[in-house]
Design a protein around this motif. Structure first.
Motif, PDB file in Angstrom:
ATOM      1  N   UNK A  63       0.843  -1.188   0.000  1.00  0.00           N
ATOM      2  CA  UNK A  63       0.000   0.000   0.000  1.00  0.00           C
ATOM      3  C   UNK A  63       0.882   1.244   0.000  1.00  0.00           C
ATOM      4  N   UNK A  64       0.586   2.149  -0.941  1.00  0.00           N
ATOM      5  CA  UNK A  64       1.372   3.375  -1.095  1.00  0.00           C
ATOM      6  C   UNK A  64       0.413   4.536  -1.303  1.00  0.00           C
ATOM      7  N   UNK A  65       0.644   5.641  -0.590  1.00  0.00           N
ATOM      8  CA  UNK A  65      -0.208   6.805  -0.825  1.00  0.00           C
ATOM      9  C   UNK A  65       0.247   7.524  -2.101  1.00  0.00           C
ATOM     10  N   UNK A  66      -0.646   8.314  -2.665  1.00  0.00           N
ATOM     11  CA  UNK A  66      -0.367   8.984  -3.946  1.00  0.00           C
ATOM     12  C   UNK A  66       0.881   9.855  -3.897  1.00  0.00           C
ATOM     13  N   UNK A  67       1.113  10.529  -2.783  1.00  0.00           N
ATOM     14  CA  UNK A  67       2.269  11.413  -2.641  1.00  0.00           C
ATOM     15  C   UNK A  67       3.588  10.641  -2.757  1.00  0.00           C
ATOM     16  N   UNK A  68       3.650   9.480  -2.126  1.00  0.00           N
ATOM     17  CA  UNK A  68       4.880   8.679  -2.135  1.00  0.00           C
ATOM     18  C   UNK A  68       5.068   7.918  -3.436  1.00  0.00           C
ATOM     19  N   UNK A  69       3.983   7.621  -4.128  1.00  0.00           N
ATOM     20  CA  UNK A  69       4.061   6.798  -5.336  1.00  0.00           C
ATOM     21  C   UNK A  69       4.986   7.397  -6.384  1.00  0.00           C
ATOM     22  N   UNK A  70       5.019   8.708  -6.489  1.00  0.00           N
ATOM     23  CA  UNK A  70       5.889   9.385  -7.451  1.00  0.00           C
ATOM     24  C   UNK A  70       7.346   8.991  -7.227  1.00  0.00           C
ATOM     25  N   UNK A  71       7.749   8.848  -5.972  1.00  0.00           N
ATOM     26  CA  UNK A  71       9.137   8.542  -5.622  1.00  0.00           C
ATOM     27  C   UNK A  71       9.441   7.041  -5.637  1.00  0.00           C
ATOM     28  N   UNK A  72       8.391   6.208  -5.561  1.00  0.00           N
ATOM     29  CA  UNK A  72       8.600   4.762  -5.398  1.00  0.00           C
ATOM     30  C   UNK A  72       8.206   3.930  -6.618  1.00  0.00           C
ATOM     31  N   UNK A  73       7.643   4.543  -7.634  1.00  0.00           N
ATOM     32  CA  UNK A  73       7.175   3.826  -8.822  1.00  0.00           C
ATOM     33  C   UNK A  73       8.304   2.972  -9.412  1.00  0.00           C
ATOM     34  N   UNK A  74       8.067   1.683  -9.555  1.00  0.00           N
ATOM     35  CA  UNK A  74       9.050   0.767 -10.132  1.00  0.00           C
ATOM     36  C   UNK A  74      10.026   0.168  -9.131  1.00  0.00           C
ATOM     37  N   UNK A  75       9.860   0.453  -7.861  1.00  0.00           N
ATOM     38  CA  UNK A  75      10.791  -0.024  -6.842  1.00  0.00           C
ATOM     39  C   UNK A  75      10.624  -1.517  -6.567  1.00  0.00           C
ATOM     40  N   UNK A  76      11.734  -2.167  -6.267  1.00  0.00           N
ATOM     41  CA  UNK A  76      11.736  -3.576  -5.854  1.00  0.00           C
ATOM     42  C   UNK A  76      12.287  -3.652  -4.434  1.00  0.00           C
ATOM     43  N   UNK A  77      11.586  -4.384  -3.589  1.00  0.00           N
ATOM     44  CA  UNK A  77      11.976  -4.543  -2.187  1.00  0.00           C
ATOM     45  C   UNK A  77      12.471  -5.974  -1.988  1.00  0.00           C
ATOM     46  N   UNK A  78      13.621  -6.114  -1.338  1.00  0.00           N
ATOM     47  CA  UNK A  78      14.184  -7.432  -1.054  1.00  0.00           C
ATOM     48  C   UNK A  78      14.481  -7.506   0.442  1.00  0.00           C
ATOM     49  N   UNK A  79      14.734  -8.709   0.923  1.00  0.00           N
ATOM     50  CA  UNK A  79      15.121  -8.918   2.311  1.00  0.00           C
ATOM     51  C   UNK A  79      16.394  -9.750   2.294  1.00  0.00           C
ATOM     52  N   UNK A  80      17.442  -9.237   2.944  1.00  0.00           N
ATOM     53  CA  UNK A  80      18.733  -9.929   2.922  1.00  0.00           C
ATOM     54  C   UNK A  80      19.235 -10.183   4.335  1.00  0.00           C
ATOM     55  N   UNK A  81      19.981 -11.285   4.471  1.00  0.00           N
ATOM     56  CA  UNK A  81      20.666 -11.622   5.712  1.00  0.00           C
ATOM     57  C   UNK A  81      22.147 -11.719   5.395  1.00  0.00           C
ATOM     58  N   UNK A  82      22.959 -10.984   6.170  1.00  0.00           N
ATOM     59  CA  UNK A  82      24.411 -11.046   6.025  1.00  0.00           C
ATOM     60  C   UNK A  82      24.996 -11.194   7.417  1.00  0.00           C
ATOM     61  N   UNK A  83      25.420 -12.402   7.743  1.00  0.00           N
ATOM     62  CA  UNK A  83      25.925 -12.655   9.094  1.00  0.00           C
ATOM     63  C   UNK A  83      24.825 -12.452  10.112  1.00  0.00           C
ATOM     64  N   UNK A  84      25.066 -11.585  11.082  1.00  0.00           N
ATOM     65  CA  UNK A  84      24.074 -11.309  12.113  1.00  0.00           C
ATOM     66  C   UNK A  84      23.108 -10.195  11.702  1.00  0.00           C
TER      67      UNK A  84
END
Length: 107
Positions: A63-84
């Motif tokens: 869920x993204x509000x209209x104001x933030x969508x301009x800055x986030x359009x096309x973004x990919x979110x990942x989750x990474x673990x590196x050591x601790x």
């Protein structure tokens, strides 16, 4: 262009929502802060707001509000673990640069 979550990010969001025991999805947004101007905001959503846009990816409602969508359009979110260390990473095609500490960015 949509907002996407990797399978790892979606799995982690599902775990957080299950632990919380409620929530309809994950809100992505931006706020003004830091030396470069903008920072990402992640929070769980229990109720939609009037200007929310919803993207379904990997079984998660993002869920993204209209104001933030301009800055986030096309973004990919990942989750990474590196050591601790572990956390979400943001691959945002709109970003032109970021501060040295990595806390903020600008477009």
């Amino acid at each position: 262009m949509a907002i996407t979550l990797s399978p790892r990010a979606a799995h982690r969001v599902k775990q957080f929502l299950e632990q919380r025991g409620r929530g309809i999805g994950l809100r992505l947004g931006v706020k003004t802060t830091g030396c470069s101007g903008l920072a990402y905001v992640l929070e769980f959503v229990d109720q939609l707001k009037e200007d929310d846009q919803i993207f379904e990816t990997e079984g998660i409602q993002v869920i993204i509000n209209e104001k933030s969508l301009v800055y986030l359009q096309g973004m990919a979110l990942d989750f990474v673990k590196e050591g601790l260390n572990e956390g979400f990473t943001f691959d945002n095609p709109n970003t032109k640069g970021s501060c040295g500490c990595g806390e903020s960015f600008h477009v």
